[in-house]
Design a protein around this motif. Structure first.
Motif, PDB file in Angstrom:
ATOM      1  N   SER A   1       0.922   4.268  -2.711  1.00 15.14           N
ATOM      2  CA  SER A   1       0.784   5.670  -2.302  1.00 15.14           C
ATOM      3  C   SER A   1       1.845   6.533  -2.965  1.00 15.14           C
ATOM      4  CB  SER A   1       0.898   5.794  -0.780  1.00 15.14           C
ATOM      5  OG  SER A   1      -0.163   5.120  -0.163  1.00 15.14           O
TER       6      SER A   1
ATOM      7  N   ARG B   1       1.757   5.877   4.775  1.00 16.47           N
ATOM      8  CA  ARG B   1       1.234   6.112   3.431  1.00 16.47           C
ATOM      9  C   ARG B   1       1.037   7.587   3.123  1.00 16.47           C
ATOM     10  NH1 ARG B   1      -3.922   2.782   2.496  1.00 16.47           N
ATOM     11  NH2 ARG B   1      -4.167   2.628   4.732  1.00 16.47           N
TER      12      ARG B   1
ATOM     13  N   LYS C   1       0.825  -1.204   0.000  1.00 21.02           N
ATOM     14  CA  LYS C   1       0.000   0.000   0.000  1.00 21.02           C
ATOM     15  C   LYS C   1       0.866   1.263   0.000  1.00 21.02           C
ATOM     16  CE  LYS C   1      -2.498  -1.763   3.437  1.00 21.02           C
ATOM     17  NZ  LYS C   1      -3.523  -1.899   4.491  1.00 21.02           N
ATOM     18  N   THR C   2       2.023   1.188   0.638  1.00 23.86           N
ATOM     19  CA  THR C   2       2.922   2.339   0.663  1.00 23.86           C
ATOM     20  C   THR C   2       3.503   2.603  -0.723  1.00 23.86           C
ATOM     21  OG1 THR C   2       3.477   1.758   2.938  1.00 23.86           O
ATOM     22  CG2 THR C   2       4.911   3.338   1.849  1.00 23.86           C
TER      23      THR C   2
END
Length: 128
Positions: free
Chosen positions: A82, A113, A78-79
């Motif tokens: 982002s 994030r 997810k990072t």
């Protein structure tokens, strides 16, 4: 009854209510103008959305999301997604003629994030 229901009954604020309060506190001080629009970040458990908004007219000028076809898919964290959203937003903002924004973290902690998106947008040429 779940623990959150019990806490809500006792008067303890829920996580969403706490975030909403923090966001209102930030929004009292931050407002987007045509010269320097507001970059607002919204995060969910799976996705992240960033918009550049002119608050005087109430219009979204540019937006990018982890649900865009250029970002979506693949085995990324997810990072990492982002970071891609931040770079995509910076590119779209440049194309729209926007170089400086005011950052609105949306009541979220500037960490993880949110920080990855902001750093990537700065690296892409946005000034804030």
């Amino acid at each position: 009854m779940t623990k959150s229901m019990v806490r809500a009954r006792k008067g303890t604020a829920t996580r969403t209510a706490q975030r909403a309060r923090r966001h209102l506190r930030v929004r009292k001080k931050i407002s987007g103008t045509p010269e320097r629009p507001r970059l607002v970040v919204t995060r969910s458990s799976k996705h992240i959305v960033a918009q550049v908004i002119d608050d005087t007219r109430g219009h979204t000028l540019v937006s990018a999301s982890s649900m865009d076809t250029t970002v979506r898919g693949g085995e990324k964290t997810k990072t990492e997604r982002s970071r891609e959203v931040g770079a995509l937003l910076a590119q779209r903002a440049k194309d729209a003629g926007i170089s400086a924004v005011v950052f609105d973290r949306g009541g979220f902690q500037y960490h993880g994030r949110i920080a990855a998106l902001a750093d990537s947008a700065r690296a892409g040429g946005l000034e804030f």
